[in-house]
Enzyme design. Structure first.
Site, PDB file in Angstrom:
ATOM      1  CG  ASP A  39      -3.883  10.443  29.440  1.00 50.72           C
ATOM      2  OD1 ASP A  39      -4.226  10.551  28.263  1.00 50.72           O
ATOM      3  OD2 ASP A  39      -4.039   9.398  30.107  1.00 50.72           O
ATOM      4  CG  ASP A  41      -9.079   6.028  28.522  1.00 49.56           C
ATOM      5  OD1 ASP A  41      -9.872   5.914  29.465  1.00 49.56           O
ATOM      6  OD2 ASP A  41      -8.867   5.130  27.690  1.00 49.56           O
TER       7      ASP A  41
HETATM    8  O1  5RP Z   1      -6.570   6.103  20.653  1.00 53.77           O
HETATM    9  C1  5RP Z   1      -6.209   5.199  21.372  1.00 53.77           C
HETATM   10  C2  5RP Z   1      -6.326   3.868  20.912  1.00 53.77           C
HETATM   11  O2  5RP Z   1      -5.120   3.668  20.212  1.00 53.77           O
HETATM   12  C3  5RP Z   1      -5.512   5.452  22.659  1.00 53.77           C
HETATM   13  O3  5RP Z   1      -4.847   4.331  23.125  1.00 53.77           O
HETATM   14  C4  5RP Z   1      -6.310   5.854  23.821  1.00 53.77           C
HETATM   15  O4  5RP Z   1      -7.628   6.052  23.643  1.00 53.77           O
HETATM   16  C5  5RP Z   1      -5.490   6.888  24.536  1.00 53.77           C
HETATM   17  O5  5RP Z   1      -6.179   7.874  25.174  1.00 53.77           O
HETATM   18  P1  5RP Z   1      -5.462   8.828  26.241  1.00 53.77           P
HETATM   19  O6  5RP Z   1      -4.337   9.556  25.569  1.00 53.77           O
HETATM   20  O7  5RP Z   1      -6.595   9.722  26.691  1.00 53.77           O
HETATM   21  O8  5RP Z   1      -4.964   7.926  27.364  1.00 53.77           O
END
Ligand code: 5RP
Length: 317
Positions: A39, A41
């Protein structure tokens, strides 16, 4: 510290079964796994800062011949947009290694042979626009409808394009009442119109000061007005995993999913039959993980990705 959970493969064991891993556990993980799905973020970066030790860990895993794939539910960028972000952050990643939920939406429409005479209405940002363009799928909405307002004067009605055959809802920092009404009309009134969500994340870290409403809030608005359930294409849906496993010719038991979110990343891995590792460098705290009410148990957890480097040090010693 890395901990291993001795719960069943579907993650329904009790929190008391989560235990600290031995060095052997970590060695066994690195030995067993041929592909790591990360993942982004909360694992690779937080906002615009790379998390400590990530570049070294990625370089080391690559030197061992591991396949690395980067998966994000954030649909605001296309894969090209993410490639730029990786490059700007000094991380050496190729376009083929990136899977965003914006891409998943376009790949899903392609997989169902979305008719060429139909178009998509986008509640979302440039990421979805760019990925639909690459597949030659016509679209309207998105940034074109940024800032649009509705004046509710007597007799006023909004009219939707009858050729819209799908509404794709992704994270949209410019969502407004015009977009909600337009998407609602398409889904309610255009025969057979699909309702696709890039993801349902409840909250996300847009600033380091607090959690912000995620795409679950945008999808929730359209669910509320249409009383329809969307088809979800991002994590934890199976669609992206099948695509990744097919593309790289991988068996599920060769893959480890590393994520910071239980109900997307870890569930995605558990449902898909992958080994799962939760890192505490993102949205999930140790208290939330160990809470007896939490039903989603990763196979192991670590404070951050770079804890895997202990294996490198051990092998070198
Ligand atoms: O788009 C989003 C907002 O709803 C996501 O929560 C967020 O950015 C998730 O990112 P990742 O999968 O990289 O943790």
């Amino acid at each position: 510290m890395v901990a291993v959970c001795s719960s069943s493969a579907n993650g329904n064991g009790s929190a008391s079964q989560i235990r600290e891993a031995t060095l052997e556990d970590k060695l066994a993980l690195v030995k067993k796994v041929d592909c790591f799905i990360f993942d982004c973020d909360g694992v690779i970066w937080r906002g615009d800062s790379v998390i400590d030790g990530v570049p070294e860990t990625l370089d080391w895993l690559r030197s061992l011949g591991k396949k690395l794939v980067f998966v994000t539910n954030n649909s605001t960028k296309s894969r090209k947009g993410y490639l730029k972000k990786f490059t700007d952050l000094g991380l050496d990643v190729s376009a083929e290694e990136i899977y965003s939920s914006s891409y998943a939406a376009a790949a899903y429409l392609e997989s169902i042979h979305f008719p060429t005479d139909k178009k998509v209405y986008i509640v979302g940002e440039v990421g979805i626009q760019e990925e639909l363009d690459l597949k030659g799928i016509k679209w309207i909405g998105g940034l074109q409808d940024k800032g649009k307002t509705i004046e509710l004067v007597p007799g006023f009605a909004l009219h939707q394009d009858g050729d819209v055959g799908a509404v794709v809802v992704g994270f949209d920092r410019h969502i407004n009442y015009h977009k909600i009404q337009y998407a609602t009309l398409c889904i309610r009134e255009n025969p057979g119109c699909l309702f696709i969500a890039t993801n349902l994340d409840a909250v996300t870290h847009l600033t380091d000061a607090q959690e912000w409403a995620g795409n679950g809030s945008m999808v929730g608005a359209i669910k509320g007005s249409t009383q329809r359930e969307p088809t979800v294409v991002g994590k934890p849906a199976e669609f992206m995993l099948a695509n990744i496993a097919d593309t790289f010719g991988l068996r599920r038991e060769q893959i480890c999913m590393v994520g910071d979110r239980l109900d997307t990343d870890i569930l995605f891995g558990k449902d898909g039959g992958l080994t799962t590792m939760l890192v505490l460098s993102g949205v999930t705290t140790k208290e939330q993980l160990l809470d007896p009410a939490n039903p989603i148990h990763p196979d192991m957890y670590a404070s951050q990705l770079s804890e895997l480097l202990v294996v490198k040090q051990e092998v070198a010693a």
